[in-house]
Design a protein around this motif. Structure first.
Motif, short mmCIF file in Angstrom:
data_model
loop_
_atom_site.label_atom_id
_atom_site.label_comp_id
_atom_site.label_asym_id
_atom_site.label_seq_id
_atom_site.Cartn_x
_atom_site.Cartn_y
_atom_site.Cartn_z
N HIS A 1 1.02 5.88 10.78
CA HIS A 1 0.57 4.52 11.10
C HIS A 1 1.75 3.54 11.07
O HIS A 1 1.91 2.72 12.00
CB HIS A 1 -0.49 4.11 10.06
CG HIS A 1 -0.90 2.68 10.11
ND1 HIS A 1 -1.68 2.14 11.12
CD2 HIS A 1 -0.65 1.64 9.25
CE1 HIS A 1 -1.89 0.86 10.89
NE2 HIS A 1 -1.27 0.53 9.76
N PHE A 2 2.56 3.65 10.04
CA PHE A 2 3.72 2.76 9.90
C PHE A 2 4.74 3.02 11.02
O PHE A 2 5.32 2.08 11.60
CB PHE A 2 4.35 2.99 8.53
CG PHE A 2 5.36 1.96 8.13
CD1 PHE A 2 5.09 0.61 8.24
CD2 PHE A 2 6.59 2.35 7.59
CE1 PHE A 2 6.02 -0.34 7.86
CE2 PHE A 2 7.51 1.40 7.20
CZ PHE A 2 7.24 0.06 7.34
N PHE A 3 4.96 4.30 11.34
CA PHE A 3 5.91 4.68 12.40
C PHE A 3 5.48 4.10 13.74
O PHE A 3 6.28 3.47 14.45
CB PHE A 3 6.02 6.20 12.48
CG PHE A 3 6.77 6.69 13.68
CD1 PHE A 3 8.17 6.71 13.68
CD2 PHE A 3 6.11 7.13 14.82
CE1 PHE A 3 8.88 7.15 14.78
CE2 PHE A 3 6.81 7.57 15.92
CZ PHE A 3 8.20 7.58 15.91
N TRP A 4 4.22 4.30 14.11
CA TRP A 4 3.74 3.80 15.40
C TRP A 4 3.77 2.27 15.45
O TRP A 4 4.04 1.68 16.50
CB TRP A 4 2.33 4.30 15.67
CG TRP A 4 2.30 5.58 16.44
CD1 TRP A 4 3.29 6.07 17.24
CD2 TRP A 4 1.24 6.53 16.50
NE1 TRP A 4 2.91 7.27 17.78
CE2 TRP A 4 1.65 7.57 17.35
CE3 TRP A 4 -0.02 6.60 15.91
CZ2 TRP A 4 0.85 8.67 17.64
CZ3 TRP A 4 -0.83 7.70 16.21
CH2 TRP A 4 -0.40 8.71 17.06
N MET A 5 3.48 1.64 14.33
CA MET A 5 3.50 0.18 14.30
C MET A 5 4.91 -0.34 14.54
O MET A 5 5.10 -1.32 15.27
CB MET A 5 2.97 -0.32 12.95
CG MET A 5 2.80 -1.83 12.89
SD MET A 5 2.21 -2.36 11.27
CE MET A 5 3.65 -2.02 10.26
N SER B 1 0.84 -1.21 0.00
CA SER B 1 0.00 0.00 0.00
C SER B 1 0.87 1.25 0.00
O SER B 1 0.63 2.20 -0.77
CB SER B 1 -0.91 0.01 1.23
OG SER B 1 -1.75 -1.11 1.27
N LEU B 2 1.90 1.27 0.85
CA LEU B 2 2.80 2.42 0.92
C LEU B 2 3.59 2.59 -0.37
O LEU B 2 3.79 3.71 -0.85
CB LEU B 2 3.76 2.24 2.09
CG LEU B 2 3.40 2.95 3.40
CD1 LEU B 2 4.40 2.58 4.49
CD2 LEU B 2 3.36 4.47 3.21
N ARG B 3 4.03 1.48 -0.94
CA ARG B 3 4.81 1.56 -2.18
C ARG B 3 3.98 2.14 -3.32
O ARG B 3 4.46 2.99 -4.08
CB ARG B 3 5.34 0.18 -2.55
CG ARG B 3 6.43 -0.31 -1.62
CD ARG B 3 6.66 -1.80 -1.75
NE ARG B 3 7.56 -2.28 -0.71
CZ ARG B 3 7.70 -3.55 -0.35
NH1 ARG B 3 6.96 -4.48 -0.97
NH2 ARG B 3 8.53 -3.90 0.60
N PHE B 4 2.75 1.69 -3.44
CA PHE B 4 1.90 2.23 -4.51
C PHE B 4 1.52 3.68 -4.23
O PHE B 4 1.37 4.48 -5.17
CB PHE B 4 0.66 1.35 -4.69
CG PHE B 4 0.88 0.20 -5.62
CD1 PHE B 4 0.74 0.35 -7.00
CD2 PHE B 4 1.26 -1.03 -5.13
CE1 PHE B 4 0.97 -0.71 -7.86
CE2 PHE B 4 1.49 -2.10 -5.99
CZ PHE B 4 1.35 -1.95 -7.36
N LEU B 5 1.39 4.04 -2.96
CA LEU B 5 1.12 5.44 -2.64
C LEU B 5 2.30 6.32 -3.07
O LEU B 5 2.10 7.41 -3.62
CB LEU B 5 0.87 5.58 -1.14
CG LEU B 5 0.49 6.97 -0.62
CD1 LEU B 5 -0.77 7.49 -1.30
CD2 LEU B 5 0.30 6.94 0.90
N CYS B 6 3.52 5.84 -2.84
CA CYS B 6 4.70 6.57 -3.31
C CYS B 6 4.70 6.70 -4.83
O CYS B 6 5.03 7.76 -5.38
CB CYS B 6 5.97 5.87 -2.84
SG CYS B 6 6.29 5.97 -1.06
#
Length: 217
Positions: free
Chosen positions: A175-179, A62-67
């Motif tokens: 979200h990724f940072f907190w996880m 999800s993050l990669r496609f957002l980038c």
């Protein structure tokens, strides 16, 4: 000699992106992570903790496609390749596709589709609340990503709504940072933060440049 062979690199890229096979090829490439995850799940290739592997992998994609989506406009401008804009909508929908898979993986494997339990988890754990907020915003963007929605909302309101993709990027990174904070593992967070920071800075420069130009006159 064909037009493609005689053209320069930038012109070759523009010709390739306009080819009738470009869209199905990019669509197929975007589906490859899902196909791999499906294969790995069926044939038990996800390691000792398949549930965690699926949740993590779908979140990563999800993050990669957002980038990728946020990179389309800067790349289009820097390379003078307007045809890149054709693929922004499709890539944006793939962001939503992998986010839905991420949410489904969490809801299924972590929560066994316990709706009440999911609601309590969202309220109790900030990183899940932030991730769910990003999902809701992405849902609004996905539902209004079609031409009929543009006509219904009007171009200005539609553009304003879709600028919230930058809010989604900030929420996704948080979200990724907190996880990862629970495991004190920030290496990948730093990579995504750097990429998104550069992409958002380029957009900010484009936004403020006209105002700087007006003041300098």
């Amino acid at each position: 000699m064909s037009p493609l062979a005689s053209a320069g690199p930038a012109a070759q890229l523009r010709l390739l992106l306009r080819h009738r096979l470009a869209t199905p090829i990019i669509f197929g490439l975007s589906l490859l992570p899902f196909c791999w995850l499906l294969y790995a799940a069926i044939f038990n290739q996800l390691g000792a903790n398949p549930a965690e592997a699926l949740v993590r992998a779908t979140g990563d994609w999800s993050l990669r496609f957002l980038c990728l989506v946020l990179a389309v406009t800067p790349l289009r401008i820097l390379s003078n390749t307007p045809a890149l804009a054709i693929f922004r909508r499709m890539l944006g929908l793939f962001v939503y596709f992998y986010v839905v898979l991420h949410l489904l993986s969490y809801s299924w494997f972590d929560m066994s589709f316990d709706v009440a339990g999911i609601g309590r988890d969202i309220a109790k754990r900030p990183f899940i609340l932030v991730g769910f907020s990003a999902f809701l915003l992405l849902t609004a963007l996905a539902l209004t990503s079609f031409n009929r929605a543009i006509r219904a909302l009007g171009a200005k309101r539609w553009q304003l709504l879709h600028k919230s993709v930058y809010v989604v990027a900030a929420l996704a990174l948080l979200h990724f940072f907190w996880m990862r904070a629970g495991k004190n593992d920030f290496a990948e967070v730093a990579v995504y933060a750097s990429i998104l920071g550069v992409l958002l800075s380029l957009r900010l420069i484009k936004f403020i440049r006209p105002f700087v130009g007006l003041r300098s006159r």
